[in-house]
Design a protein around this motif. Sequence first.
Motif, mmCIF file in Angstrom:
data_model
loop_
_atom_site.group_PDB
_atom_site.id
_atom_site.type_symbol
_atom_site.label_atom_id
_atom_site.label_comp_id
_atom_site.label_asym_id
_atom_site.label_seq_id
_atom_site.Cartn_x
_atom_site.Cartn_y
_atom_site.Cartn_z
ATOM 1 N N LYS A 11 -108.576 -17.841 69.377
ATOM 2 C CA LYS A 11 -107.914 -18.985 70.017
ATOM 3 C C LYS A 11 -106.422 -18.752 70.159
ATOM 4 O O LYS A 11 -105.820 -19.064 71.191
ATOM 5 N N LEU A 12 -105.815 -18.189 69.126
ATOM 6 C CA LEU A 12 -104.380 -17.916 69.157
ATOM 7 C C LEU A 12 -104.058 -16.887 70.227
ATOM 8 O O LEU A 12 -103.090 -17.037 70.986
ATOM 9 N N LYS A 13 -104.867 -15.832 70.323
ATOM 10 C CA LYS A 13 -104.663 -14.817 71.359
ATOM 11 C C LYS A 13 -104.850 -15.411 72.750
ATOM 12 O O LYS A 13 -104.118 -15.070 73.693
ATOM 13 N N ASP A 14 -105.840 -16.307 72.888
ATOM 14 C CA ASP A 14 -106.069 -16.949 74.187
ATOM 15 C C ASP A 14 -104.861 -17.773 74.614
ATOM 16 O O ASP A 14 -104.485 -17.781 75.789
ATOM 17 N N ASN A 15 -104.241 -18.467 73.674
ATOM 18 C CA ASN A 15 -103.059 -19.264 74.009
ATOM 19 C C ASN A 15 -101.889 -18.380 74.430
ATOM 20 O O ASN A 15 -101.085 -18.772 75.279
ATOM 21 N N ILE A 16 -101.808 -17.175 73.852
ATOM 22 C CA ILE A 16 -100.776 -16.225 74.285
ATOM 23 C C ILE A 16 -101.087 -15.727 75.688
ATOM 24 O O ILE A 16 -100.219 -15.714 76.567
ATOM 25 N N ARG A 17 -102.331 -15.319 75.929
ATOM 26 C CA ARG A 17 -102.728 -14.807 77.245
ATOM 27 C C ARG A 17 -102.530 -15.849 78.344
ATOM 28 O O ARG A 17 -102.141 -15.519 79.462
ATOM 29 N N ASN A 18 -102.813 -17.103 78.013
ATOM 30 C CA ASN A 18 -102.710 -18.168 79.007
ATOM 31 C C ASN A 18 -101.286 -18.673 79.204
ATOM 32 O O ASN A 18 -101.048 -19.605 79.978
ATOM 33 N N GLY A 19 -100.339 -18.075 78.476
ATOM 34 C CA GLY A 19 -98.941 -18.460 78.640
ATOM 35 C C GLY A 19 -98.561 -19.754 77.950
ATOM 36 O O GLY A 19 -97.499 -20.322 78.225
ATOM 37 N N MET A 20 -99.408 -20.229 77.018
ATOM 38 C CA MET A 20 -99.112 -21.481 76.331
ATOM 39 C C MET A 20 -98.096 -21.282 75.210
ATOM 40 O O MET A 20 -97.427 -22.228 74.795
ATOM 41 N N VAL A 21 -97.985 -20.066 74.701
ATOM 42 C CA VAL A 21 -97.011 -19.756 73.652
ATOM 43 C C VAL A 21 -96.714 -18.267 73.740
ATOM 44 O O VAL A 21 -97.561 -17.475 74.167
ATOM 45 N N SER A 22 -95.511 -17.880 73.365
ATOM 46 C CA SER A 22 -95.125 -16.470 73.469
ATOM 47 C C SER A 22 -95.580 -15.682 72.242
ATOM 48 O O SER A 22 -95.745 -16.233 71.147
ATOM 49 N N SER A 23 -95.769 -14.388 72.444
ATOM 50 C CA SER A 23 -96.095 -13.501 71.320
ATOM 51 C C SER A 23 -94.994 -13.527 70.270
ATOM 52 O O SER A 23 -95.261 -13.477 69.069
ATOM 53 N N THR A 24 -93.745 -13.627 70.732
ATOM 54 C CA THR A 24 -92.609 -13.626 69.806
ATOM 55 C C THR A 24 -92.653 -14.823 68.869
ATOM 56 O O THR A 24 -92.436 -14.687 67.660
ATOM 57 N N PRO A 58 -96.970 -25.489 78.128
ATOM 58 C CA PRO A 58 -96.555 -24.383 77.249
ATOM 59 C C PRO A 58 -95.470 -24.806 76.272
ATOM 60 O O PRO A 58 -94.616 -25.647 76.602
ATOM 61 N N VAL A 59 -95.496 -24.220 75.085
ATOM 62 C CA VAL A 59 -94.549 -24.592 74.041
ATOM 63 C C VAL A 59 -93.623 -23.428 73.704
ATOM 64 O O VAL A 59 -93.997 -22.263 73.806
ATOM 65 N N ALA A 60 -92.416 -23.780 73.323
ATOM 66 C CA ALA A 60 -91.423 -22.801 72.868
ATOM 67 C C ALA A 60 -91.170 -23.033 71.379
ATOM 68 O O ALA A 60 -91.757 -23.930 70.768
ATOM 69 N N ALA A 61 -90.286 -22.231 70.820
ATOM 70 C CA ALA A 61 -90.001 -22.335 69.381
ATOM 71 C C ALA A 61 -89.554 -23.735 68.993
ATOM 72 O O ALA A 61 -89.903 -24.237 67.925
ATOM 73 N N ARG A 62 -88.797 -24.411 69.880
ATOM 74 C CA ARG A 62 -88.286 -25.748 69.547
ATOM 75 C C ARG A 62 -89.428 -26.766 69.405
ATOM 76 O O ARG A 62 -89.358 -27.689 68.589
ATOM 77 N N HIS A 63 -90.491 -26.620 70.207
ATOM 78 C CA HIS A 63 -91.631 -27.526 70.095
ATOM 79 C C HIS A 63 -92.373 -27.286 68.784
ATOM 80 O O HIS A 63 -92.821 -28.234 68.137
ATOM 81 N N ILE A 64 -92.492 -26.023 68.406
ATOM 82 C CA ILE A 64 -93.203 -25.680 67.184
ATOM 83 C C ILE A 64 -92.459 -26.188 65.959
ATOM 84 O O ILE A 64 -93.061 -26.684 65.002
ATOM 85 N N LYS A 65 -91.142 -26.124 65.984
ATOM 86 C CA LYS A 65 -90.339 -26.596 64.849
ATOM 87 C C LYS A 65 -90.486 -28.099 64.647
ATOM 88 O O LYS A 65 -90.424 -28.596 63.524
ATOM 89 N N LYS A 66 -90.709 -28.841 65.735
ATOM 90 C CA LYS A 66 -90.911 -30.286 65.611
ATOM 91 C C LYS A 66 -92.207 -30.585 64.877
ATOM 92 O O LYS A 66 -92.319 -31.545 64.136
ATOM 93 N N VAL A 67 -93.208 -29.756 65.115
ATOM 94 C CA VAL A 67 -94.509 -29.940 64.476
ATOM 95 C C VAL A 67 -94.475 -29.466 63.030
ATOM 96 O O VAL A 67 -94.983 -30.116 62.131
ATOM 97 N N SER A 68 -93.870 -28.311 62.805
ATOM 98 C CA SER A 68 -93.834 -27.722 61.470
ATOM 99 C C SER A 68 -92.439 -27.166 61.187
ATOM 100 O O SER A 68 -92.201 -25.969 61.289
#
Length: 278
Positions: A159-172, A203-213
Amino acid sequence: MSQETTTKVREQRNVYRIPSSQLAVRENFNKRYDYGEIEALKQSIMKNGAKQPLRGYKEKDQYIITDGHRRYRALQLLAADGLEVEVSFVVEPKGYTEKERVFDMLILNDGKPLTMLEEAEVIAVLIGMEVSDEEICTTLGKSVTHLHNLRLLIGANVKLKDNIRNGMVSSTAVLEMLRKTGGNSEEVGAIVVEAIEQNEGKPVAARHIKKVSPDVSPSRSPKFGLDELRQLQDQLENMSGNPNEGAVDVLAMLIRFGEGKISLVELGQVFFLPEAGE
């Protein structure tokens, strides 16, 4: 005839002009999922021809591509428009190995560098062939740290790889969280899914992820230099003399802990001797 001239003649004998209809691909060989702007490549080939030869091997009456999958896609689009193009095809020299073909995917790049996840999936093939880390790093000119990062991506769940492939989150962004969580892809995957949901499915960037966790903390993240421990392990394997088996075992367990494969409790048990009678 000089050696240089002989080499050039031999290379020319391996280049064939063939119609694009004779090209074929091997299922599951190519790891590229991001082909870039194929329409622009199609227009370029239609106007100028395929300037760069494709590469691979001949099987019966077909030429199997190992390098040139982006050009092949553009040629397929041209064929759908009723235009068949003659292309140059380099046939691999006799005795060319599967390992060399896989390395070529990373070295030749087909005119567009691989994404980090694509690169990781090619590296996974080499690891499956039991190619050593040292050979991978030396052949590709990559650092041990870079290879370690790719290994973290290899270990990510589907699932995590699929989200990267689909452009929903970056590999970085994923890689940063994997490092912080000791490679826990289930935890990272859940964080990414929640961030995407809160961002209304975009799609989410680092700033969206920081809001969640905001305080992703590594429950088993190493407090030491994992790359340095691996280098020490390599040095011990190449040293002469009798190794201290106990020390070697401890080093191996430290590396496993650093990779997130065992818990802190399991690591601590390495330092205790069994009770008498056990």
